[in-house]
Motif scaffolding. Structure first.
Motif, PDB file in Angstrom:
ATOM      1  N   LYS A 114       0.838  -1.205   0.000  1.00  0.00           N
ATOM      2  CA  LYS A 114       0.000   0.000   0.000  1.00  0.00           C
ATOM      3  C   LYS A 114       0.871   1.251   0.000  1.00  0.00           C
ATOM      4  N   THR A 152      -6.434   0.271   4.178  1.00  0.00           N
ATOM      5  CA  THR A 152      -7.064   0.980   3.058  1.00  0.00           C
ATOM      6  C   THR A 152      -6.248   2.149   2.541  1.00  0.00           C
ATOM      7  N   LYS A 154      -6.411   5.074   3.814  1.00  0.00           N
ATOM      8  CA  LYS A 154      -7.224   6.265   4.031  1.00  0.00           C
ATOM      9  C   LYS A 154      -6.669   7.065   5.207  1.00  0.00           C
ATOM     10  N   PRO A 199     -11.567  -2.756   5.129  1.00  0.00           N
ATOM     11  CA  PRO A 199     -10.468  -2.941   4.175  1.00  0.00           C
ATOM     12  C   PRO A 199     -10.959  -3.469   2.840  1.00  0.00           C
ATOM     13  N   GLN A 200     -10.231  -3.111   1.776  1.00  0.00           N
ATOM     14  CA  GLN A 200     -10.522  -3.574   0.424  1.00  0.00           C
ATOM     15  C   GLN A 200      -9.473  -4.604   0.014  1.00  0.00           C
TER      16      GLN A 200
END
Length: 458
Positions: A114, A152, A154, A199-200
């Motif tokens: 990420k 994520t 974010k 979460p994705q």
């Protein structure tokens, strides 16, 4: 190379695995010397172009020709500079060849998981919360600290209480508190409350830890978007620690979280009582600006690093007295020194070395790692005892405590850092991301590092 392969294959008593390893290493040597040859040709062209330009300038300066002696002196000076550049290039390249012989045959698998993008300036520090929910923290030259969802990417919280660069961030060992150090000559303690988003799924971007493709500025993604603008913003700290007369470059919590230590460019480190904000000790003795401070995870010990080429060990285990030991193992700025859970200290420096020390006998290092670039804020994986080295040259390398290189994190036009890497931080309990890095490309990156069992046993 085919002659080498023929020699190795004909009547060789070496095992096939050893032969393949030798072939791989000889291939690396051939590629390195090929790059050197190309760089030499380019430097020769630069010298010829420079001499031609100097000759042309010699016809026009003050309307008169330069004497041959003057022109020769000027050209020689410029040629000398290029010669020095060639020597530096040669040393860097040959160091890569030498270091390749120290690598192990089993590679660590390094996967970029990420990217955390939202700061408007370089990121100096990265840290992982020790309490639930586990979040990522970043400290930036844009005067803010951000908290992120690891899964994520974010932004969850923005701290905007400082009026200078935020140089470090550390989480309290048991509460949802963050400690930030700043160029505004203060350190702040502030409370946060976050709710993690769902979460994705993460795409597989696995790459071997030794693969590398150079990238240019044209490959750099657009990082101007300020995703932190939608985050809840905290502007007022619970506590402000204000005893320094210069930039506060780093800070950390002592074991238990009731005291905090700060390191400053005013050449001192300060120990504070967190509840009262009172100064408990001023740690003096360094001859130049401090660069970092770190606390022991289980004992009341502090280590401070400085531009004076030393690091100092401060012992607060006896409440009635504190002792200090000075260690002079480097020849340039000590950029960081950190504890491991055992009895080791690991120090990194602008002299391009990392040294592992035994606290019971600090006269000389038990291991020395030599690299081709200055080293910034290092971090050690406690469980597997792996050192993550962030470099000025955008590289991140992993070594074990004996000095053997395990991996080099991917760096290409698609992934990896594109500017100086400032800091690394391990998160051993996280199921996906167990290493984080940040740099002056304004992004933090979460990695999954898988060390083969063979290497863990060494």
């Amino acid at each position: 190379m085919w002659q080498v392969a023929t020699l190795l294959d004909s009547d060789s008593k070496l095992p096939s695995s050893v032969r393949s390893t030798l072939l791989e290493l000889f291939g690396q040597i051939e590629r390195e010397f090929e790059n050197l040859y190309i760089e030499n040709l380019e430097l020769r062209r630069e010298i010829d172009t420079l001499n031609e330009r100097l000759a042309a300038e010699g016809q026009a300066i003050d309307g008169a020709e330069l004497s041959k002696g003057q022109l020769k002196t000027k050209a020689s000076h410029s040629t000398s500079q290029l010669s020095q550049k060639l020597k530096t290039t040669y040393k860097a390249s040959t160091s890569k060849i030498v270091s390749s012989f120290k690598t192990t045959t089993s590679r660590a698998a390094c996967q970029l998981v990420k990217e955390y993008i939202g700061h408007r300036d370089g990121i100096w520090d990265v840290s992982v919360a020790k309490t639930q929910p586990v979040v990522l923290g970043t400290a930036s030259a844009d005067h803010t600290a951000l908290l992120w969802s690891i899964e994520t990417g974010k932004c969850l919280v923005k701290y905007a209480g400082h009026v200078g660069s935020v140089n470090s961030i550390k989480f309290h060992p048991s509460e949802q508190l963050a400690l930030t150090a700043s160029g505004d000559q203060t350190a702040h303690i502030w409370r946060y409350a976050v709710q993690l988003p769902t979460p994705q799924p993460v795409a597989d971007t696995s790459i071997s830890g030794e693969d590398e493709v150079e990238c240019s500025d044209k490959d750099e993604p657009d990082l101007d978007g300020d995703v932190s603008s939608d985050c809840p913003t905290i502007r007022v700290p619970l506590t402000s620690l204000k005893s320094h007369q210069g930039v506060v470059i780093a800070s950390d919590w002592l074991v238990g979280g009731k005291q905090a230590v700060t390191a400053s460019w005013d050449r001192t480190a300060n120990l504070y009582d967190v509840e009262t904000s009172e100064l408990v000790h001023s740690l003096t003795g360094h001859d130049q600006e401090l660069t970092h401070c770190c606390t022991h995870p289980t004992q009341r010990l502090v280590v401070t690093s400085s531009r004076d080429t030393t690091f100092r060990l401060w012992d607060f285990r006896d409440p009635s007295i504190h002792s200090v030991n000075v260690f002079q193992g480097h020849t340039d700025t000590v950029t960081s020194a950190v504890f491991t859970v055992g009895d080791n200290v690991v120090s990194g420096s602008d002299d391009r070395t990392v040294k592992v020390w035994d606290l019971k006998n600090m006269r000389s290092p038990i291991a020395t790692i030599r690299t081709d670039s200055a080293i910034n804020r290092i971090n050690v994986c406690v469980g597997q005892k792996i050192i993550a080295l962030p470099h000025d040259n955008r590289q991140v390398r992993l070594f074990d405590m004996s000095g053997v290189r395990l991996a080099r994190l991917p760096r290409s036009s698609r992934q990896g850092h594109r500017r100086m890497v400032c800091c690394s931080a391990w998160s051993e309990d996280h199921p996906v991301c167990n290493l984080f890095t940040c740099g002056f490309d304004r992004q933090a990156i979460g990695w999954n590092i898988n060390i083969p069992a063979l290497l863990q046993e060494k």
